[in-house]
Design a protein around this motif. Structure first.
Motif, PDB file in Angstrom:
ATOM      1  N   VAL A 130       0.847  -1.468   0.109  1.00 31.26           N
ATOM      2  CA  VAL A 130      -0.128  -0.108  -0.035  1.00 31.26           C
ATOM      3  C   VAL A 130       0.913   1.422  -0.022  1.00 31.26           C
ATOM      4  O   VAL A 130       0.595   2.183  -0.843  1.00 31.26           O
ATOM      5  CB  VAL A 130      -0.964  -0.028   1.259  1.00 31.26           C
ATOM      6  CG1 VAL A 130      -1.727   1.295   1.296  1.00 31.26           C
ATOM      7  CG2 VAL A 130      -1.939  -1.279   1.062  1.00 31.26           C
ATOM      8  N   LEU A 131       1.952   1.338   1.011  1.00 28.46           N
ATOM      9  CA  LEU A 131       2.818   2.529   0.866  1.00 28.46           C
ATOM     10  C   LEU A 131       3.601   2.501  -0.460  1.00 28.46           C
ATOM     11  O   LEU A 131       3.728   4.111  -0.797  1.00 28.46           O
ATOM     12  CB  LEU A 131       3.864   2.285   1.919  1.00 28.46           C
ATOM     13  CG  LEU A 131       4.935   3.298   2.227  1.00 28.46           C
ATOM     14  CD1 LEU A 131       3.971   4.723   2.697  1.00 28.46           C
ATOM     15  CD2 LEU A 131       5.828   3.069   3.161  1.00 28.46           C
ATOM     16  N   ALA A 132       4.107   1.529  -1.092  1.00 30.61           N
ATOM     17  CA  ALA A 132       4.754   1.718  -2.366  1.00 30.61           C
ATOM     18  C   ALA A 132       3.810   2.311  -3.454  1.00 30.61           C
ATOM     19  O   ALA A 132       4.181   3.195  -4.227  1.00 30.61           O
ATOM     20  CB  ALA A 132       5.153   0.226  -2.928  1.00 30.61           C
ATOM     21  N   MET A 133       2.560   1.702  -3.377  1.00 29.72           N
ATOM     22  CA  MET A 133       1.449   2.404  -4.250  1.00 29.72           C
ATOM     23  C   MET A 133       1.087   3.931  -4.008  1.00 29.72           C
ATOM     24  O   MET A 133       1.119   4.712  -5.086  1.00 29.72           O
ATOM     25  CB  MET A 133       0.208   1.495  -4.258  1.00 29.72           C
ATOM     26  CG  MET A 133      -0.867   2.034  -5.227  1.00 29.72           C
ATOM     27  SD  MET A 133      -2.205   0.846  -5.371  1.00 29.72           S
ATOM     28  CE  MET A 133      -1.809  -0.434  -6.121  1.00 29.72           C
ATOM     29  N   ALA A 134       1.039   4.232  -2.759  1.00 26.83           N
ATOM     30  CA  ALA A 134       0.545   5.408  -2.307  1.00 26.83           C
ATOM     31  C   ALA A 134       1.788   6.444  -2.900  1.00 26.83           C
ATOM     32  O   ALA A 134       1.696   7.409  -3.349  1.00 26.83           O
ATOM     33  CB  ALA A 134       0.440   5.679  -0.899  1.00 26.83           C
ATOM     34  N   VAL A 135       3.166   6.087  -2.556  1.00 27.17           N
ATOM     35  CA  VAL A 135       4.283   6.827  -2.682  1.00 27.17           C
ATOM     36  C   VAL A 135       4.419   7.026  -4.302  1.00 27.17           C
ATOM     37  O   VAL A 135       4.714   8.304  -4.982  1.00 27.17           O
ATOM     38  CB  VAL A 135       5.673   6.342  -2.298  1.00 27.17           C
ATOM     39  CG1 VAL A 135       6.993   7.178  -2.802  1.00 27.17           C
ATOM     40  CG2 VAL A 135       5.536   6.146  -0.614  1.00 27.17           C
ATOM     41  N   GLY A 136       4.354   6.014  -5.195  1.00 30.78           N
ATOM     42  CA  GLY A 136       4.257   5.879  -6.357  1.00 30.78           C
ATOM     43  C   GLY A 136       3.153   7.042  -6.959  1.00 30.78           C
ATOM     44  O   GLY A 136       3.523   7.863  -8.108  1.00 30.78           O
TER      45      GLY A 136
END
Length: 411
Positions: A26-32
């Protein structure tokens, strides 16, 4: 309905059984998504500043030239019905102001060098209603009253190249209306600096009356008319209306005069989706890995559910829902963070003075003000749903192939 609700609840709980792994995805998607949205707002803001600066400094919202000017801008090629065009243009809605100019190419020379330039003869009283070059002076006064001296205003880049200072004399060599070589000396009364170093290096402003005298033309002639309109987006339609009245003239909107500026916004929009698409494509593999690991860890559990009667359709739906939940949690967070970052920097701007010279070479300011891009949020959300849905298919089919008996016996 109860079955669907139960499947949703189970899928949501299953997703957070491994909190760290799900949170990382989720964090990787949000940051991307945050990075994509912010970069898009930054790029659009930079391009919008570049466009607005060009329109307000020298380009205008629309231009009129005599027929054949775009092919060969001859010194004696004037707008034949100048007054008639000026009066007719005032009657078209969205008209704000206009200014008429003489534009000739020539050679600027000083005691320490020479360079090819565009010499623009203007009427300061009217020009300041359309363009803001007078506000960009870094030295001198903008066309002070004088009956003895011909004033010239040069860009700081040209002044640096020719090693000119305020109060120096500059010589221009050009052709007059009869095709003969002519020249004149002008007093450097001011220097300007715009966001475009190319413009500053190639343009000189003088009084229209002085340039008319030097090229031995009749009073009141002009090579171009530049317009300021109420809305830059309506400039193409406005130019078409004026062109319909004067088909023998070249009437162009700023998008036609400088097509690279007109295409830039469209290019930015496409680039946004491509950039976000690349990010989501990369994140898809992380989602795929997460779901495959979840199925591997829950192999025995899934076998038990199938053995007690959970059909393949519900099993497939549960895996798909778990994957979609990853996207529906990460996407809003990323969009919100991106929007808040743009809003927080939109008023203060981002100082890129360290690379200011490079930006100026492309007509961009060194302080960039990002602009919000809410029009793209729905498209981004849709891309997230599609990419996560595609990422869910393989793990879901993998779960369907489990043999309940073998899965229950697995460790």
């Amino acid at each position: 309905m109860n079955t669907l609700k139960m499947t949703i609840v189970i899928a949501w709980r299953n997703l957070w059984r491994s909190k760290v792994r799900s949170a990382v995805v989720v964090l990787a998607m949000a940051v991307g998504i945050w990075a994509g949205i912010f970069l898009s707002g930054f790029s659009l803001g930079m391009n919008e500043q570049r466009t607005d600066s060009a329109l307000s400094t020298y380009l205008g919202y629309a231009q009129v030239h005599p027929n054949g000017w775009s092919e060969e801008p001859l010194v004696n090629l004037f707008i034949p019905n100048l007054k008639e065009v000026e009066e007719a243009s005032k009657q078209i809605p969205d008209y704000v102001a206009h200014t008429s100019r003489l534009n000739i190419t020539g050679m600027a020379s000083s005691a320490r060098g020479s360079a090819g330039v565009m010499i623009s003869g203007i009427d300061p009283a009217r020009d300041t209603l359309v363009c803001d070059l007078n506000t960009r002076l870094v030295e001198g006064e903008y066309f002070p009253p004088s009956e003895r001296v011909s004033y010239a205003y040069v860009g700081t880049a040209l002044a640096e190249k020719l090693k000119l200072q305020l109060g120096d004399w500059i010589t221009f060599d050009f052709q007059n209306v009869d095709g003969y070589s002519a020249g004149s000396r002008y007093y450097i009364a001011g220097m300007f600096k715009t966001v475009s170093s190319a413009y500053d290096k190639s343009t000189v402003q003088v009084l229209r009356s002085d340039l008319t005298r030097d090229i031995e033309a009749q009073e009141g002639v002009a090579h171009e008319i530049i317009y300021k309109l109420a809305d830059k987006e309506s400039s193409r339609e406005w130019a078409e209306k004026l062109s319909a009245e004067f088909p023998d003239l070249e009437v162009e909107s700023w998008q036609e005069v400088s097509p690279e500026l007109g295409y830039a916004d469209d290019m930015m929009a496409v680039s946004l989706y491509i950039f976000i698409g690349i990010i989501l494509f990369a994140i898809t593999f992380g989602i795929l890995n997460t779901m495959l690991m979840a199925i591997l860890e829950r192999k025995r559990e899934l076998g038990m559910l199938m053995a007690i009667g959970m059909n393949k359709r519900r099993t497939f739906g549960m895996i798909v829902l778990e994957t979609l939940f990853l996207g529906t949690v990460g996407a809003p967070v990323g969009i919100l963070l991106g929007h808040l970052t743009i809003v927080s920097t939109a008023s203060t701007g981002m100082d890129l003075s360290s690379v200011g010279e490079g930006l100026n070479a492309y007509g961009m300011d060194s302080i960039v003000y990002p602009v919000p891009v809410p029009d793209y949020y729905f498209g981004i959300a849709l891309m997230v749903v599609v990419m996560t849905l595609l990422a869910s298919l393989y793990p879901a089919f993998k779960a369907l192939k489990l043999n309940p008996v073998e899965a229950i016996r697995s460790v």
